[in-house]
Write a protein that holds these residues in place. Structure first.
Motif, PDB file in Angstrom:
ATOM      1  N   LEU A 195      47.082  46.707  65.332  1.00 57.60           N
ATOM      2  CA  LEU A 195      47.777  47.181  64.123  1.00 57.60           C
ATOM      3  C   LEU A 195      47.412  46.325  62.916  1.00 57.60           C
ATOM      4  N   PHE A 196      47.344  45.015  63.124  1.00 58.47           N
ATOM      5  CA  PHE A 196      46.966  44.111  62.036  1.00 58.47           C
ATOM      6  C   PHE A 196      45.510  44.348  61.628  1.00 58.47           C
ATOM      7  N   ALA A 197      44.641  44.505  62.634  1.00 61.09           N
ATOM      8  CA  ALA A 197      43.215  44.722  62.356  1.00 61.09           C
ATOM      9  C   ALA A 197      42.999  46.007  61.566  1.00 61.09           C
ATOM     10  N   LEU A 198      43.640  47.102  61.998  1.00 57.38           N
ATOM     11  CA  LEU A 198      43.419  48.365  61.291  1.00 57.38           C
ATOM     12  C   LEU A 198      44.052  48.347  59.903  1.00 57.38           C
ATOM     13  N   THR A 199      45.155  47.619  59.739  1.00 55.92           N
ATOM     14  CA  THR A 199      45.767  47.482  58.415  1.00 55.92           C
ATOM     15  C   THR A 199      44.821  46.775  57.447  1.00 55.92           C
ATOM     16  N   VAL A 200      44.227  45.661  57.924  1.00 57.14           N
ATOM     17  CA  VAL A 200      43.273  44.914  57.087  1.00 57.14           C
ATOM     18  C   VAL A 200      42.059  45.778  56.752  1.00 57.14           C
ATOM     19  N   LEU A 201      41.541  46.491  57.750  1.00 56.16           N
ATOM     20  CA  LEU A 201      40.374  47.342  57.524  1.00 56.16           C
ATOM     21  C   LEU A 201      40.692  48.480  56.560  1.00 56.16           C
ATOM     22  N   LEU A 202      41.906  49.047  56.661  1.00 61.10           N
ATOM     23  CA  LEU A 202      42.301  50.125  55.748  1.00 61.10           C
ATOM     24  C   LEU A 202      42.443  49.617  54.312  1.00 61.10           C
ATOM     25  N   ILE A 203      42.936  48.381  54.163  1.00 60.16           N
ATOM     26  CA  ILE A 203      43.032  47.786  52.823  1.00 60.16           C
ATOM     27  C   ILE A 203      41.633  47.668  52.213  1.00 60.16           C
ATOM     28  N   VAL A 260      53.383  42.494  73.195  1.00 57.96           N
ATOM     29  CA  VAL A 260      53.762  42.438  71.776  1.00 57.96           C
ATOM     30  C   VAL A 260      52.583  41.925  70.949  1.00 57.96           C
ATOM     31  N   LEU A 261      51.917  40.871  71.452  1.00 56.67           N
ATOM     32  CA  LEU A 261      50.752  40.315  70.760  1.00 56.67           C
ATOM     33  C   LEU A 261      49.592  41.312  70.771  1.00 56.67           C
ATOM     34  N   LYS A 262      49.414  41.994  71.902  1.00 63.42           N
ATOM     35  CA  LYS A 262      48.311  42.944  72.034  1.00 63.42           C
ATOM     36  C   LYS A 262      48.469  44.145  71.114  1.00 63.42           C
ATOM     37  N   ILE A 263      49.694  44.610  70.947  1.00 61.33           N
ATOM     38  CA  ILE A 263      49.929  45.750  70.055  1.00 61.33           C
ATOM     39  C   ILE A 263      49.851  45.304  68.601  1.00 61.33           C
ATOM     40  N   LEU A 267      42.743  53.330  64.373  1.00 56.21           N
ATOM     41  CA  LEU A 267      41.677  52.341  64.476  1.00 56.21           C
ATOM     42  C   LEU A 267      40.301  52.989  64.314  1.00 56.21           C
ATOM     43  N   GLN A 268      40.137  54.191  64.866  1.00 53.18           N
ATOM     44  CA  GLN A 268      38.862  54.907  64.742  1.00 53.18           C
ATOM     45  C   GLN A 268      38.543  55.190  63.271  1.00 53.18           C
ATOM     46  N   PHE A 269      39.550  55.669  62.534  1.00 54.51           N
ATOM     47  CA  PHE A 269      39.356  55.957  61.102  1.00 54.51           C
ATOM     48  C   PHE A 269      39.030  54.673  60.342  1.00 54.51           C
ATOM     49  N   ALA A 270      39.800  53.619  60.612  1.00 57.56           N
ATOM     50  CA  ALA A 270      39.598  52.350  59.902  1.00 57.56           C
ATOM     51  C   ALA A 270      38.202  51.796  60.175  1.00 57.56           C
ATOM     52  N   PHE A 271      37.746  51.859  61.428  1.00 55.21           N
ATOM     53  CA  PHE A 271      36.420  51.350  61.773  1.00 55.21           C
ATOM     54  C   PHE A 271      35.329  52.156  61.077  1.00 55.21           C
ATOM     55  N   MET A 272      35.421  53.496  61.162  1.00 56.24           N
ATOM     56  CA  MET A 272      34.363  54.346  60.614  1.00 56.24           C
ATOM     57  C   MET A 272      34.277  54.257  59.099  1.00 56.24           C
ATOM     58  N   GLU A 273      35.397  54.039  58.443  1.00 55.27           N
ATOM     59  CA  GLU A 273      35.368  53.925  56.982  1.00 55.27           C
ATOM     60  C   GLU A 273      35.000  52.518  56.525  1.00 55.27           C
ATOM     61  N   ILE A 299      49.813  54.871  72.110  1.00 54.22           N
ATOM     62  CA  ILE A 299      48.452  54.334  72.095  1.00 54.22           C
ATOM     63  C   ILE A 299      47.482  55.295  71.414  1.00 54.22           C
ATOM     64  N   THR A 300      47.724  56.610  71.527  1.00 58.83           N
ATOM     65  CA  THR A 300      46.861  57.581  70.831  1.00 58.83           C
ATOM     66  C   THR A 300      46.925  57.375  69.321  1.00 58.83           C
ATOM     67  N   LEU A 301      48.120  57.169  68.804  1.00 62.43           N
ATOM     68  CA  LEU A 301      48.272  56.921  67.364  1.00 62.43           C
ATOM     69  C   LEU A 301      47.531  55.658  66.946  1.00 62.43           C
ATOM     70  N   VAL A 302      47.599  54.627  67.782  1.00 58.91           N
ATOM     71  CA  VAL A 302      46.889  53.375  67.489  1.00 58.91           C
ATOM     72  C   VAL A 302      45.385  53.599  67.482  1.00 58.91           C
TER      73      VAL A 302
END
Length: 495
Positions: free
Chosen positions: A171-179, A164-167, A255-261, A248-251
């Motif tokens: 999700l939290f990291a990519l949300t922050v990066l997308l913001i 639960v913590l790992k997932i 994450l790939q999009f959030a990192f690259m942007e 996991i593919t969706l995650v």
């Protein structure tokens, strides 16, 4: 989360899915977004989709085998069941050793992230673990051992909470990066770099191994290693494999999009595009660069929990695979002894832990170790379509497609890594065959072992894709033919 059957605890579909999902959010997600961007640029998303499709196809082959033999460490035993233990030896060894090496890799990943976080050379110097770094990594390995020593009940209880913590963290990291990304008002600028034109479809295919995508996805098969300990395996294992891969593919795509942007555009320009990007601890360094110190702290905490949860689960899986090999005579029989209380082979766990510690003591960097591990993973995956085609001849054409794709994928390994895989498997098979020469006879040993070794070495010496496709098809159709399967089984019957 469990039910009783014959006095033994059984894991449910949820636990089986989480076991696989846990291992697919190990150290891979902390490193692969940057590596995939460096390998494939804008084709990074295609790389993730191709990797997901490939492991799902392998998973479906494996699910068919497990539906016939729902046993502990099924992938390691697959070819031993459908052919014989001598023919199945290289696949069993590759599966076991590949997963065993992951245990060391995960402990190393945690140490590498911690070293970057403290900004000191105390743990890692010149891209290698120091004596203090190795002591810390060995301490992490000791924790993996403790968790596994009390069977699947302890493991899944701890794992369900940690997952639960790992997932949540990705999700939290990519949300922050997308913001951060959407606050900039210039979406897509990082995808329109002039250097992006240098990448093509082949870049995406090469990234599957080189950027650690297969390494990241390898957790899909962990639920298969626990086949005999899962409720209704015929239904739940294929479901667990499919659900975990889709989730996991969706995650990973997000994450790939959030990192690259999120990477500052000017940083990319200064480094000459994606190829020049080289953060030591990619997500942690990016969060620090963006001034997201709260996210950096969360990522640091996750760099301990994510790889560690994969590490202790893989230690459990590798011990079950070693048990399976011992059960069919590929390893000493004394390893195939179950603890009557916890229903595990503690001897297998201890042997695997010692070997993981030896690998860790001789390892240099996460990325280098990951590529070699992946080579063993691909060889072990080959057992799934081979065994499925032998057990169910009607599935041979699907198995042929999967096998050819795996053969092509092996071509993307660095030649030095491919040579190491080929040579180590050849030496092991030769030693094992030598021990059985009086029992089986020289000509039978040649027939059992030569075809696969010849095929494996052809992947090293042949570089043309069409020749690899032809060699893969010829090998698969030969060894899955009714005549060859029956010949191998005739020896198995007397073994």
């Amino acid at each position: 989360m469990h039910h009783k059957k014959g006095g033994k605890k059984k894991a449910t579909l949820l636990s089986a899915t989480l076991l696989s999902a846990t291992c697919m959010i190990g150290s891979g997600w902390l490193f692969s977004a940057q590596l995939t961007a460096r390998y494939a640029g804008n084709w990074a998303f295609m790389a993730w989709i191709l990797a997901a499709a490939l492991v799902l196809m392998v998973g479906l082959c494996l699910a068919r085998v497990v539906s016939i033999y729902p046993v502990r460490g099924a992938l390691a035993q697959a070819c031993a069941f459908s052919y014989n233990s001598i023919f199945g030896m290289p696949f069993s060894f590759a599966n076991w050793f590949g997963i065993l090496m992951v245990v060391a890799t995960e402990a190393q990943a945690t140490t590498q992230y911690l070293s970057s976080a403290i900004g000191s050379s105390l743990l890692i110097e010149s891209h290698s673990l120091t004596i203090w770094g190795k002591l810390l990594a060995l301490s992490i390995l000791a924790l993996y051992l403790l968790i596994n020593f009390y069977g699947i009940r302890w493991l899944t209880k701890i794992n369900n909470i940690v997952t639960v913590l790992k997932i949540f963290t990705p999700l939290f990291a990519l949300t922050v990066l997308l913001i951060v990304v959407f606050a900039r008002n210039h979406i897509g600028s990082n995808f329109s770099l002039p250097s992006s034109q240098e990448f093509e479809f082949h870049s995406a295919f090469s990234a599957i191994i080189g950027a650690g995508l297969i390494y990241s996805y390898n957790g899909f098969q962990v639920s298969v290693a626990f086949a005999s300990e899962i409720k209704n395996p015929k239904r739940n294992i294929p479901l667990a494999i499919t659900l975990s891969i889709v989730i996991i593919t969706l995650v990973y795509l997000s994450l790939q999009f959030a990192f690259m942007e999120a990477v500052p555009h000017q940083v990319l320009i200064e480094n000459g595009g994606w190829q020049g990007l080289n953060f030591a601890s990619p997500l942690l360094d990016l969060a620090t660069l963006l001034g997201l110190h709260f996210l950096a702290l969360i990522l640091l905490a996750d760099s301990i929990t994510s790889p560690s949860a994969s590490g202790y689960t893989y230690l459990g899986a590798s011990s079950r695979i070693l048990f399976a090999m011992a059960k069919v005579g590929q390893m000493p029989r004394w390893l195939a002894v179950l603890d009557p209380v916890h229903n595990i082979s503690r001897r297998s766990i201890l042997v695997n832990w010692v070997l993981a510690a030896i690998v860790l003591a001789n390892a240099d960097s996460w990325a280098a170790l990951m590529v070699i591990v992946t080579g063993y993973h691909i060889v072990s995956y080959m057992a799934a379509p081979i065994s499925m085609g032998a057990l169910e001849p009607s599935t041979r054409w699907f198995g042929l497609i999967v096998f050819i794709l795996l053969g092509l994928l092996m071509q993307t390994l660095q030649s030095s890594s491919l040579l190491l895989v080929c040579a180590s498997l050849s030496v092991l098979v030769s030693i094992y065959a030598g021990l059985h020469i009086t029992k089986a006879g020289f000509h039978k040993l040649i027939i059992f072992t030569f075809p696969f070794l010849a095929y494996l070495w052809s992947l090293y010496f042949i570089s043309n894709a069409w020749l690899i496709i032809s060699a893969s098809a010829a090998f698969y159709l030969l060894i899955s033919s009714r005549y060859y399967v029956e010949f191998c089984k005739s020896y198995k019957a007397r073994d």
